[in-house]
Motif scaffolding. Sequence first.
Motif, mmCIF file in Angstrom:
data_model
loop_
_atom_site.group_PDB
_atom_site.id
_atom_site.type_symbol
_atom_site.label_atom_id
_atom_site.label_comp_id
_atom_site.label_asym_id
_atom_site.label_seq_id
_atom_site.Cartn_x
_atom_site.Cartn_y
_atom_site.Cartn_z
ATOM 1 N N GLY A 174 -103.692 -71.732 67.502
ATOM 2 C CA GLY A 174 -104.864 -72.338 66.867
ATOM 3 C C GLY A 174 -105.477 -73.441 67.701
ATOM 4 O O GLY A 174 -105.349 -73.461 68.930
ATOM 5 N N GLY A 175 -106.120 -74.387 67.022
ATOM 6 C CA GLY A 175 -106.810 -75.503 67.675
ATOM 7 C C GLY A 175 -105.822 -76.554 68.154
ATOM 8 O O GLY A 175 -104.600 -76.386 68.027
ATOM 9 N N PRO A 176 -106.349 -77.671 68.686
ATOM 10 C CA PRO A 176 -105.472 -78.731 69.210
ATOM 11 C C PRO A 176 -104.479 -79.262 68.163
ATOM 12 O O PRO A 176 -103.432 -79.802 68.524
ATOM 13 N N GLU A 177 -104.798 -79.084 66.865
ATOM 14 C CA GLU A 177 -103.919 -79.603 65.811
ATOM 15 C C GLU A 177 -102.571 -78.886 65.739
ATOM 16 O O GLU A 177 -101.638 -79.382 65.111
ATOM 17 N N MET A 206 -102.510 -80.200 83.356
ATOM 18 C CA MET A 206 -103.033 -79.151 82.471
ATOM 19 C C MET A 206 -103.879 -78.142 83.245
ATOM 20 O O MET A 206 -104.435 -78.440 84.294
ATOM 21 N N ASN A 207 -103.941 -76.949 82.685
ATOM 22 C CA ASN A 207 -104.819 -75.886 83.190
ATOM 23 C C ASN A 207 -105.491 -75.246 81.987
ATOM 24 O O ASN A 207 -105.017 -75.401 80.855
ATOM 25 N N HIS A 208 -106.567 -74.475 82.238
ATOM 26 C CA HIS A 208 -107.195 -73.767 81.119
ATOM 27 C C HIS A 208 -106.214 -72.836 80.419
ATOM 28 O O HIS A 208 -106.331 -72.562 79.235
ATOM 29 N N LEU A 209 -105.201 -72.378 81.205
ATOM 30 C CA LEU A 209 -104.183 -71.520 80.613
ATOM 31 C C LEU A 209 -103.532 -72.176 79.393
ATOM 32 O O LEU A 209 -103.205 -71.492 78.408
ATOM 33 N N ASP A 210 -103.352 -73.496 79.422
ATOM 34 C CA ASP A 210 -102.735 -74.198 78.275
ATOM 35 C C ASP A 210 -103.533 -73.939 76.998
ATOM 36 O O ASP A 210 -102.964 -73.809 75.914
ATOM 37 N N ILE A 211 -104.856 -73.896 77.158
ATOM 38 C CA ILE A 211 -105.721 -73.674 75.992
ATOM 39 C C ILE A 211 -105.624 -72.220 75.520
ATOM 40 O O ILE A 211 -105.521 -71.955 74.327
ATOM 41 N N VAL A 230 -103.068 -70.256 75.927
ATOM 42 C CA VAL A 230 -101.735 -70.111 75.311
ATOM 43 C C VAL A 230 -101.747 -70.681 73.888
ATOM 44 O O VAL A 230 -101.248 -70.067 72.951
ATOM 45 N N ARG A 231 -102.345 -71.854 73.740
ATOM 46 C CA ARG A 231 -102.407 -72.496 72.413
ATOM 47 C C ARG A 231 -103.180 -71.643 71.416
ATOM 48 O O ARG A 231 -102.808 -71.525 70.251
ATOM 49 N N LYS A 232 -104.253 -70.998 71.890
ATOM 50 C CA LYS A 232 -105.061 -70.157 70.997
ATOM 51 C C LYS A 232 -104.398 -68.816 70.719
ATOM 52 O O LYS A 232 -104.756 -68.133 69.750
ATOM 53 N N GLY A 233 -103.452 -68.410 71.582
ATOM 54 C CA GLY A 233 -102.726 -67.157 71.356
ATOM 55 C C GLY A 233 -102.912 -66.147 72.455
ATOM 56 O O GLY A 233 -104.003 -65.611 72.636
ATOM 57 N N LEU A 234 -101.829 -65.892 73.214
ATOM 58 C CA LEU A 234 -101.842 -64.874 74.256
ATOM 59 C C LEU A 234 -100.679 -63.927 73.992
ATOM 60 O O LEU A 234 -99.639 -64.353 73.506
ATOM 61 N N PRO A 235 -100.842 -62.636 74.358
ATOM 62 C CA PRO A 235 -99.711 -61.712 74.217
ATOM 63 C C PRO A 235 -98.538 -62.200 75.076
ATOM 64 O O PRO A 235 -98.752 -62.731 76.160
ATOM 65 N N GLY A 236 -97.316 -62.051 74.583
ATOM 66 C CA GLY A 236 -96.145 -62.433 75.372
ATOM 67 C C GLY A 236 -95.654 -63.848 75.102
ATOM 68 O O GLY A 236 -94.579 -64.220 75.559
ATOM 69 N N VAL A 237 -96.444 -64.647 74.351
ATOM 70 C CA VAL A 237 -96.001 -66.009 74.029
ATOM 71 C C VAL A 237 -95.167 -65.957 72.746
ATOM 72 O O VAL A 237 -95.656 -65.543 71.700
ATOM 73 N N LYS A 238 -93.893 -66.339 72.861
ATOM 74 C CA LYS A 238 -92.986 -66.334 71.687
ATOM 75 C C LYS A 238 -92.945 -67.723 71.076
ATOM 76 O O LYS A 238 -92.774 -68.709 71.781
ATOM 77 N N LEU A 239 -93.091 -67.789 69.765
ATOM 78 C CA LEU A 239 -93.134 -69.084 69.069
ATOM 79 C C LEU A 239 -91.762 -69.450 68.519
ATOM 80 O O LEU A 239 -91.015 -68.557 68.135
ATOM 81 N N PRO A 240 -91.393 -70.749 68.442
ATOM 82 C CA PRO A 240 -92.170 -71.868 68.998
ATOM 83 C C PRO A 240 -92.149 -71.863 70.516
ATOM 84 O O PRO A 240 -91.247 -71.302 71.126
ATOM 85 N N TYR A 273 -110.157 -83.224 75.115
ATOM 86 C CA TYR A 273 -110.912 -83.706 76.279
ATOM 87 C C TYR A 273 -111.201 -82.542 77.232
ATOM 88 O O TYR A 273 -112.330 -82.371 77.704
ATOM 89 N N MET A 274 -110.190 -81.696 77.483
ATOM 90 C CA MET A 274 -110.392 -80.571 78.395
ATOM 91 C C MET A 274 -111.426 -79.592 77.849
ATOM 92 O O MET A 274 -112.251 -79.062 78.587
ATOM 93 N N GLU A 275 -111.402 -79.379 76.547
ATOM 94 C CA GLU A 275 -112.327 -78.405 75.954
ATOM 95 C C GLU A 275 -113.781 -78.865 75.999
ATOM 96 O O GLU A 275 -114.690 -78.064 75.864
ATOM 97 N N LYS A 276 -113.989 -80.165 76.223
ATOM 98 C CA LYS A 276 -115.366 -80.666 76.388
ATOM 99 C C LYS A 276 -115.850 -80.488 77.823
ATOM 100 O O LYS A 276 -117.020 -80.750 78.115
ATOM 101 N N SER A 277 -114.935 -80.098 78.751
ATOM 102 C CA SER A 277 -115.287 -79.833 80.162
ATOM 103 C C SER A 277 -115.984 -80.994 80.843
ATOM 104 O O SER A 277 -116.852 -80.796 81.676
ATOM 105 N N GLN A 278 -115.629 -82.217 80.492
ATOM 106 C CA GLN A 278 -116.266 -83.368 81.126
ATOM 107 C C GLN A 278 -115.517 -83.831 82.366
ATOM 108 O O GLN A 278 -115.966 -84.709 83.084
ATOM 109 N N MET A 279 -114.347 -83.198 82.630
ATOM 110 C CA MET A 279 -113.506 -83.719 83.720
ATOM 111 C C MET A 279 -113.978 -83.233 85.083
ATOM 112 O O MET A 279 -114.656 -82.223 85.198
ATOM 113 N N PHE A 280 -113.586 -83.981 86.111
ATOM 114 C CA PHE A 280 -113.688 -83.504 87.478
ATOM 115 C C PHE A 280 -112.300 -83.710 88.064
ATOM 116 O O PHE A 280 -111.927 -84.807 88.478
ATOM 117 N N GLY A 281 -111.509 -82.656 88.064
ATOM 118 C CA GLY A 281 -110.134 -82.770 88.525
ATOM 119 C C GLY A 281 -109.160 -82.513 87.393
ATOM 120 O O GLY A 281 -109.542 -82.070 86.309
#
Length: 340
Positions: free
Chosen positions: A10-13, A39-44, A46-56, A326-334
């Motif tokens: 789900g979301g950041p929560e 962090m990488n976009h992959l973290d997002i 994974v958090r939203k749900g990717l095949p192969g991710v076992k919870l928790p 913060y990452m989801e707002k794409s304001q970063m450089f780096g």
Amino acid sequence: MKAIRIHEFGGPEVLRYEDISDPQPRKDQVLVRIKACAMNHLDIWVRKGLPGVKLPHIPGSDVAGEIVEMGEYVTGLKAGQRVLLAPMHFCNHCAKCVAGLQNQCPEFSVLGNAVEGGNCELIAAPAVNVIPIPDSLDFNHAASVPLVFLTAWHMLVGRAGIRPGQTVLVLGANSGVGIAGIQVAKFFNCEVITTAGDDHKIAKARELGADHVINHYKQKISEEVRKITSKQGVDIVLEHVGPATWEESLRSLKPAGTLVTCGATTGPQVGFDLRFVFSRQLSVLGSYMGTMGELHEVLKHVFSGRLKPIVDRTFPLKEARAAHEYMEKSQMFGKIVLIP
Ligand SMILES: [Zn+2]
């Protein structure tokens, strides 16, 4: 130890900061105290749900820290040594692995994707993944290196066969792979065109060495590329954006040019006109992470200071939720770095 875990997608929560038991290293593993996890976009994803991710699940791919202890089969490393981790999981004994093609291993996965990652205080990793770092590199910068620099190196060197003097279009100067891609292309003395969305990012892209920066909100990428290259187009496009830029990327290539892609940030589905691809003899290549050999190769240039990781800002690990927002707002450089 403390860890960020997700128990549902789900979301950041859904990111929970909690106590879990310490990992116990196997005899062939090294226990590392994590000092920084970038962090990488992959973290997002994974958090939203990717095949192969076992919870928790513990996310996080890019780890730097200090060796705590080693299993009895491990040699050549010592407790207290400052290290980073190769951000990948592979079997290390199949035909692909022993040929040095770890990213083609049937078990291959990115650290923090199908295997648990580094958003925590301690991690047990196979010795082959543990790479000492020089004192000149602090933990935040060391953690900002592996995934994006390996990805960019494999795309441009391993896949697209970059050669000195070529013209390269790197999409998204402010993204991790964009920052690495601009520097790798300049390392090969190529002319680099990149894209950015505001004046601050355009200035930063120039500082990294980009020769030309296109404002992708105000200008049409392929038209600007045509102007910059005297209607020639570029030899290589480094893509990771997806549908938002795909057509412009293809149109920016010169005849027999190569588009290499490693991502789908704006979505997974794109289309193209087959007639355009065959008549212009274009190559469209996929690229996924890279090999251990390529990682050691690119790290040599990072350790010598010729390629530079860029840290945007740090967050304490327990504020991972704010870091994701913060990452989801794409304001970063780096890179955004989480500190346990
Ligand atoms: Zn393997």
